[in-house]
Enzyme design. Sequence first.
Site, PDB file in Angstrom:
ATOM      1  N   ASN A 150       0.274 -13.389  -4.998  1.00 52.47           N
ATOM      2  CA  ASN A 150       0.993 -13.281  -6.122  1.00 52.47           C
ATOM      3  C   ASN A 150       2.607 -13.556  -5.596  1.00 52.47           C
ATOM      4  OD1 ASN A 150      -0.009 -10.705  -4.817  1.00 52.47           O
ATOM      5  ND2 ASN A 150       2.075  -9.345  -6.489  1.00 52.47           N
ATOM      6  N   GLY A 226      -4.180  -6.099  -1.697  1.00 52.63           N
ATOM      7  CA  GLY A 226      -4.823  -7.276  -3.566  1.00 52.63           C
ATOM      8  C   GLY A 226      -5.083  -6.067  -3.812  1.00 52.63           C
ATOM      9  N   THR A 228      -7.573  -3.294  -6.195  1.00 49.86           N
ATOM     10  CA  THR A 228      -8.424  -1.856  -5.417  1.00 49.86           C
ATOM     11  C   THR A 228      -9.765  -2.146  -5.540  1.00 49.86           C
ATOM     12  OG1 THR A 228      -6.882  -1.010  -6.867  1.00 49.86           O
ATOM     13  CG2 THR A 228      -9.105  -0.043  -6.524  1.00 49.86           C
ATOM     14  N   GLU A 229     -11.275  -2.716  -6.769  1.00 51.10           N
ATOM     15  CA  GLU A 229     -11.964  -3.377  -6.066  1.00 51.10           C
ATOM     16  C   GLU A 229     -12.943  -3.659  -5.132  1.00 51.10           C
ATOM     17  OE1 GLU A 229     -14.339  -0.864  -7.020  1.00 51.10           O
ATOM     18  OE2 GLU A 229     -12.873  -0.225  -8.427  1.00 51.10           O
ATOM     19  N   GLY A 231     -10.255  -4.095  -1.993  1.00 46.40           N
ATOM     20  CA  GLY A 231     -10.261  -2.340  -0.835  1.00 46.40           C
ATOM     21  C   GLY A 231     -10.738  -1.863  -0.655  1.00 46.40           C
ATOM     22  N   CYS A 282       2.507  -5.939  -8.246  1.00 46.57           N
ATOM     23  CA  CYS A 282       1.282  -4.731  -8.000  1.00 46.57           C
ATOM     24  C   CYS A 282       2.552  -3.806  -8.134  1.00 46.57           C
ATOM     25  CB  CYS A 282       1.269  -4.351  -6.168  1.00 46.57           C
ATOM     26  SG  CYS A 282       2.695  -4.622  -5.496  1.00 46.57           S
ATOM     27  N   GLU A 460       3.640   0.256   4.333  1.00 48.59           N
ATOM     28  CA  GLU A 460       4.272  -0.177   5.160  1.00 48.59           C
ATOM     29  C   GLU A 460       5.562  -0.401   5.399  1.00 48.59           C
ATOM     30  OE1 GLU A 460       2.303  -3.832   2.697  1.00 48.59           O
ATOM     31  OE2 GLU A 460       1.181  -4.516   5.031  1.00 48.59           O
TER      32      GLU A 460
HETATM   33  P1  NAD Z   1      -8.362 -10.517  -4.759  1.00 52.42           P
HETATM   34  O1  NAD Z   1      -8.376  -8.569  -3.768  1.00 52.42           O
HETATM   35  O2  NAD Z   1      -8.670 -10.164  -5.504  1.00 52.42           O
HETATM   36  O3  NAD Z   1      -7.334 -11.031  -3.568  1.00 52.42           O
HETATM   37  C1  NAD Z   1      -6.993 -10.370  -2.667  1.00 52.42           C
HETATM   38  C2  NAD Z   1      -7.098 -11.371  -0.868  1.00 52.42           C
HETATM   39  O4  NAD Z   1      -8.701 -10.932  -0.380  1.00 52.42           O
HETATM   40  C3  NAD Z   1      -7.799 -12.613  -1.649  1.00 52.42           C
HETATM   41  O5  NAD Z   1      -7.206 -13.114  -0.013  1.00 52.42           O
HETATM   42  C4  NAD Z   1      -8.925 -12.620  -1.450  1.00 52.42           C
HETATM   43  O6  NAD Z   1      -9.519 -13.966  -0.933  1.00 52.42           O
HETATM   44  C5  NAD Z   1      -9.485 -11.675  -0.553  1.00 52.42           C
HETATM   45  N1  NAD Z   1     -11.290 -11.135  -0.789  1.00 52.42           N
HETATM   46  C6  NAD Z   1     -11.128 -11.372  -2.087  1.00 52.42           C
HETATM   47  N2  NAD Z   1     -12.782 -10.787  -2.026  1.00 52.42           N
HETATM   48  C7  NAD Z   1     -12.563 -10.140  -0.197  1.00 52.42           C
HETATM   49  C8  NAD Z   1     -14.101  -9.471   0.634  1.00 52.42           C
HETATM   50  N3  NAD Z   1     -15.015  -9.353  -0.048  1.00 52.42           N
HETATM   51  N4  NAD Z   1     -13.525  -9.205   1.746  1.00 52.42           N
HETATM   52  C9  NAD Z   1     -11.980  -9.610   2.055  1.00 52.42           C
HETATM   53  N5  NAD Z   1     -11.892 -10.253   1.431  1.00 52.42           N
HETATM   54  C10 NAD Z   1     -12.028 -10.776   0.445  1.00 52.42           C
HETATM   55  O7  NAD Z   1      -6.812  -9.492  -5.163  1.00 52.42           O
HETATM   56  P2  NAD Z   1      -5.910 -11.242  -5.684  1.00 52.42           P
HETATM   57  O8  NAD Z   1      -6.108 -11.026  -7.370  1.00 52.42           O
HETATM   58  O9  NAD Z   1      -5.558 -12.220  -4.845  1.00 52.42           O
HETATM   59  O10 NAD Z   1      -4.278 -10.190  -6.257  1.00 52.42           O
HETATM   60  C11 NAD Z   1      -4.024  -9.360  -6.569  1.00 52.42           C
HETATM   61  C12 NAD Z   1      -4.442  -7.797  -7.055  1.00 52.42           C
HETATM   62  O11 NAD Z   1      -3.472  -7.519  -5.636  1.00 52.42           O
HETATM   63  C13 NAD Z   1      -3.943  -7.244  -7.114  1.00 52.42           C
HETATM   64  O12 NAD Z   1      -4.206  -6.116  -8.147  1.00 52.42           O
HETATM   65  C14 NAD Z   1      -2.576  -6.401  -7.786  1.00 52.42           C
HETATM   66  O13 NAD Z   1      -2.315  -5.014  -8.009  1.00 52.42           O
HETATM   67  C15 NAD Z   1      -2.933  -6.409  -5.780  1.00 52.42           C
HETATM   68  N6  NAD Z   1      -1.674  -6.331  -5.483  1.00 52.42           N
HETATM   69  C16 NAD Z   1      -1.246  -5.175  -4.508  1.00 52.42           C
HETATM   70  C17 NAD Z   1      -0.318  -4.986  -3.763  1.00 52.42           C
HETATM   71  C18 NAD Z   1       0.835  -3.800  -3.600  1.00 52.42           C
HETATM   72  O14 NAD Z   1       1.210  -3.751  -2.596  1.00 52.42           O
HETATM   73  N7  NAD Z   1      -0.298  -2.585  -3.473  1.00 52.42           N
HETATM   74  C19 NAD Z   1       1.191  -6.509  -3.637  1.00 52.42           C
HETATM   75  C20 NAD Z   1       0.292  -6.899  -4.039  1.00 52.42           C
HETATM   76  C21 NAD Z   1      -1.048  -7.738  -4.946  1.00 52.42           C
END
Ligand code: NAD
Length: 498
Positions: A150, A226, A228-229, A231, A282, A460
């Site tokens: 995003n 990224g 929550t799941e 993470g 987010c 952060e």
């Molecule tokens: P995502 O969790 O699908 O992917 C995030 C990153 O993780 C990508 O680079 C992806 O390739 C990688 N990834 C996916 N599965 C993985 C795994 N099993 N092991 C290691 N890496 C893996 O998230 P997204 O769809 O790219 O982004 C949207 C999400 O991010 C939303 O839930 C949003 O709330 C969250 N987000 C949080 C913040 C914050 O600061 N809290 C900021 C921006 C986005």
Amino acid sequence: MTALPFFVANRPVQGTGPTFVSTNPATGAANYEVSAASAADVDAAVTAARDAVRSARWRNLRPHERARIIARIADGMEAHAQELADIQMRENGKVMAECRTQVSSAIATYRYFAAVCETLGSDVTPSRGDYVSMTVHEPVGVVAAITPWNSPLTMEAQKVAPALAAGNAIIVKPSEVTPTAAILVARIAAEAGLPAGILNVVTGLGTDTGVALVRHPGVRMVSFTGGTETGRAIGRICADRLIPAALELGGKSPNIVFEDADLDAAVTGVIGGIFEGSGQSCVAGSRLFVQRSVYAEFVARLKTATEALGVGLPTQAGVKMGPLASFPHRDRVERMVEDARKEGGDIIAGGTRPGAPELADGAFYMPTLIAGLTNASGAARQEIFGPVLVLLSFDDEADVVAQANDTVYGLACGIWTADYRRAWRVARAIEAGTVWINTYKQLSIATPFGGFKESGIGREKGISGVRLYQQSKGIYWDMGPLVPPFMDTEDAMKGGSK
Ligand code: NAD
């Protein structure tokens, strides 16, 4: 078509994993094919980073020398500002004005951490004997930074700049949706004088490249932003490996409007809070709570403002909302709105793709308002991460605090009221890492940011943003007679034995 290489040890690298295609979500056209890092490529990147972080060339840099390189990265990004904005717009479809703002914010992040790097010190701690005791802060080593699509520029800057200031080597794994801005920044960093191996970028799918990185024994910390799941999955691996994980995760943030609020300001704040970036933020204020006495009036105003929002190509002047970042994501948002309809939601604005023919090939979705549901509904509980606002009402302060906190998330909250005492009380009662009063989405790089509950672990930004990437070491330096202490002497016991 040759796949775009990623960047390791200051050199472009063609990966040996299966390539993937970057698509422009505004037009549906392919941008380019991108190289993917296999487990072997990840291993090579981690080895390069580990060698670099241990090398005297990086370890022995004085803080002002390291700060100078970080500041030069900011200068280089400034020189490439339009190119960086174009990349982000091409890959995730954000409107150009927002892309430019995010480039500026990323540049400011490097400048801020260059300054912090110069000013952070060690501590002399109170000693309990004839010695000097100090706490020094050392890099964790090789940091894996995994980021979402995003806001790639700002998310990556928030990890890379402090991790560099803290003395680490970093491997960025950007989202496969937005793979190339990080590569350009790493090239800029190489030109700025960053030693080879200190900032590396590997592209590829999360489930392949990302997992290989998190599992690699040479990685000493994971900084993830990224869903929550994802993470949770990364956190499990880190727990098994006993390495720290900083997790910035999802949200379902409440935006609360009390009856005494300036309703014009609140409408603008609520609209910006959810629809900026097409709701893919987010901290998006995706649950609106309006006090019952002003609910009808506020919702009428909100509907007018929502329907007046300019939705269009991100290059067009005056457009406030571009497409969603990818077609699968648009389809997911669409399904979630359908689910909301099925559970009794009343779609009072949007709920469709736009009708304009010039938008037909893009991943567009109209700004959507859903009424008629409760805080217990699926639409109010799940993160939709799109331009969808769930409208809820409340009776009084206690009611809204209870409803706002009734969520697994705890990232942010907005409060609109003229009563400063109430604003304070509610701000303290809300379980969230960031609270805005009579504003929304204002952020300072100097203020720690992160989530309560399932929105994350760690903070952060700010000075704590550098400490996140360091481990402290206690050093005791004897100043007394050269007689080593034994644990049965009274002196040695004063500090607690181990
Ligand atoms: P995502 O969790 O699908 O992917 C995030 C990153 O993780 C990508 O680079 C992806 O390739 C990688 N990834 C996916 N599965 C993985 C795994 N099993 N092991 C290691 N890496 C893996 O998230 P997204 O769809 O790219 O982004 C949207 C999400 O991010 C939303 O839930 C949003 O709330 C969250 N987000 C949080 C913040 C914050 O600061 N809290 C900021 C921006 C986005």
